[in-house]
Motif scaffolding. Structure first.
Motif: not given
Length: 191
Positions: A44-58
């Motif tokens: 839920a926390r991840l889905e609310a944070s697009t930019e952090k998801l991008w960082s995790l993807h990197e």
């Protein structure tokens, strides 16, 4: 098309789902790293944070295998570290920082750990964080990872790195301009 996506630091729906399912699988497989935490709350926390998801993807794309290693009860943030067995493959052969890179007369590496981490939106692990990570398993038995270097050491031209050998965590130093095929860096991200 992909240039627009990466400059906005947003993932496509397919990338998001692939990342979330990879993170969930790793989370479930390694419960010892985050006892008492629930994936549904992390997601839920991840889905609310697009930019952090991008960082995790990197982090994932460069071989870091990020996983939850803690939860900050004051801020509600989940703490992710790169948990790959060895220093992430896509981040090796880099010197410590831009200044170290520019001080090299020849055979410059393509990048530096500090610049790569900044571009990914993550922080290099500190010595303390690295030692915490090593409590969760054995990491860097064949490789080593640059660590956030205290200003006093960096000012004198040095940078610190760590690895795990002989059943022990070793923290050592090098010139900030040095780089090795077996040395990368591990990052942390708060979401």
């Amino acid at each position: 098309m992909s240039h627009t996506t990466s400059s906005k630091k947003e993932l496509s729906p397919a990338q998001r789902e692939a990342l979330l399912s990879a993170l969930e699988a790793r989370f479930t497989k390694n419960m010892n790293r985050h006892k008492g935490l629930e994936w549904a709350k992390v997601r839920a926390r991840l889905e609310a944070s697009t930019e952090k998801l991008w960082s995790l993807h990197e982090m994932e794309r460069t071989g870091g295998e990020p996983d939850v290693v803690g939860h900050d009860s004051k801020t509600g943030e989940y703490i992710f570290y790169d948990c790959s067995a060895e220093s992430p493959k896509g981040r090796r052969s880099v010197c410590y920082d831009r200044e170290g890179l520019e001080s090299r007369k020849e055979h410059r590496p393509e990048n530096s750990a500090v610049d790569m981490a900044a571009a990914m939106g993550i922080d290099l692990l500190t010595e303390e964080q690295y030692r915490e990570l090593q409590q969760l398993g054995h990491f860097d038995a064949k490789t080593s990872s640059w660590l956030q270097t205290p200003a006093a050491i960096r000012k004198l031209g040095g940078a610190i790195f760590a690895d795990f050998r002989y059943g022990h965590v070793f923290v050592y130093h090098n010139g900030a301009q040095s780089y090795y095929a077996a040395r990368g860096f591990r990052g942390s991200l708060r979401v």
